[in-house]
Design an enzyme around this catalytic site. Sequence first.
Site, PDB file in Angstrom:
ATOM      1  N   ASP A  60       0.811  -1.200   0.000  1.00 35.50           N
ATOM      2  CA  ASP A  60       0.000   0.000   0.000  1.00 35.50           C
ATOM      3  C   ASP A  60       0.856   1.267   0.000  1.00 35.50           C
ATOM      4  O   ASP A  60       1.819   1.389   0.760  1.00 35.50           O
ATOM      5  CB  ASP A  60      -0.899  -0.017   1.239  1.00 35.50           C
ATOM      6  CG  ASP A  60      -1.702   1.247   1.412  1.00 35.50           C
ATOM      7  OD1 ASP A  60      -2.569   1.506   0.562  1.00 35.50           O
ATOM      8  OD2 ASP A  60      -1.451   1.989   2.387  1.00 35.50           O
ATOM      9  N   GLU A  78       1.393   0.034  -4.996  1.00 39.91           N
ATOM     10  CA  GLU A  78       0.613   1.250  -5.194  1.00 39.91           C
ATOM     11  C   GLU A  78       1.599   2.391  -4.987  1.00 39.91           C
ATOM     12  O   GLU A  78       2.186   2.523  -3.918  1.00 39.91           O
ATOM     13  CB  GLU A  78      -0.535   1.378  -4.195  1.00 39.91           C
ATOM     14  CG  GLU A  78      -1.323   2.664  -4.429  1.00 39.91           C
ATOM     15  CD  GLU A  78      -2.207   3.062  -3.260  1.00 39.91           C
ATOM     16  OE1 GLU A  78      -3.111   3.892  -3.472  1.00 39.91           O
ATOM     17  OE2 GLU A  78      -1.989   2.568  -2.133  1.00 39.91           O
TER      18      GLU A  78
END
Length: 467
Positions: free
Chosen positions: A131, A166
């Site tokens: 993330d 990401e």
Amino acid sequence: DRLAHLAELGVTAIEIMPIADFSGLRNWGYDGVLLYAPDSSYGRPEDLKAFVQAAHDRNIMVLLDVVYNHFGPEGNYLPVYARAFFTERHHTPWGAAINYDGEHSRPVRDFVIHNALYWIEEFHLDGLRLDAVHTIVDDSATHLLEELSATVRQRFPDRPIHLILENEENDSRRLGRGADGVPEEFTAQWNDDVHHVLHVAATGEDSGYYGEYLGDTEKLGRALAEGFAFQGEIMEFRGAARGHPSAHLPPGAFVAFIQNHDQIGNRAFGDRIGTIAAKQAVRAVAATYLLLPQTPMLFMGEEWNTSRPFPFFCDFHGELAEAVRKGRRAEFSRFPEFSSPEKQAAIPDPQAEQTFASAKLDWDNLENPDHAEWLNWYRSILAVRHQSIRPLLQGMISQGGAFEVLGDGAVVVRWAAGDSTLTLAANLSAQNGAGFPPPGKVLWQEGKFEPDGSARPWAVRWTMEPR
């Protein structure tokens, strides 16, 4: 219980949102505080292992989203007994940064790197999605991401482990391939640029960062053909340059999508694209990304065009719960449509159990004729991908498609694949387009193309020709 549905749909991998133990009974997962403990609200660790094995039995991989940029605001007791775990030398959107590069940082780095190994080794996961790595601050000679990826690949040399990023920075340097085409560091990155160009085409929205994509057909063609729309140019929304060149990378270095938890859940009501855009437009952008050489990713329920929202939800307590509730509404108060207290009050309360319940999928609606028709459409187009697109990917050493802008929202993109050329002709607008080339072998078509090279609104055609 739903794995058979996914296998029949044509899904080859499932990516789960974070499950590291968090406060309360419900959470998106990005507030985890015990990184090695699967949250008990989902079951026991043995249940997760059984789920992974059941997916593998159906030839479906399982990847897990992990969060190494911050810890949740409730239940994080690390600072009490391991003060050096965090540092005030760097700051993130969540406060003090994790200490990856200062004094006593070695145990911190080991804690996170071994967490990645733990999920892959103990649960037989096929990969991880990291993330928001752009918020991992590390000034070491060897960045944490480099050490983590190298350690994972050294530990599992005989398993294809997929490490997904990401990364708001669009740093293509982390996606490099060796001479054999094998990822040297990370396998792929979620490609927000593809989402943005297709979202604005279908909805016409221009708020926030969408404003820099709406009406920019050059960015549309570039994101489809080369991976990133921003490859070093100034992004005014950020006030800084964004990205690096990406056309040299293979299409497998990018994950394309028109929906995900962030893009839906960060809307005030968590509404999906099927509820804010016309059916023709949604079909057109879906047909574009599902056959794109980049790896397509569906968000749960997309395959039957569920109208169920996916709002932000959590289960904090006391003052923190109230702060989250007020903060959520204050976040949207900047937008004209939520300027009044009455409109703000209509925004779902993230703490309310009914907000969580509203996000659960409507599986019983699969028998509804409209939803059943959407599901059949997704199954059919994914079958075409498997039969006609997938065999071409090995021959695409670089993403490097060539694109041509024909008009507003109208592009032609071509990819060389061995002895063939894969061609996308797309008119992603509500106006007629012109100048499209005659078709070769048609693999899939939405809307209508005329013999004179014109196209009706929302027309998309995929063809293949010999080179």
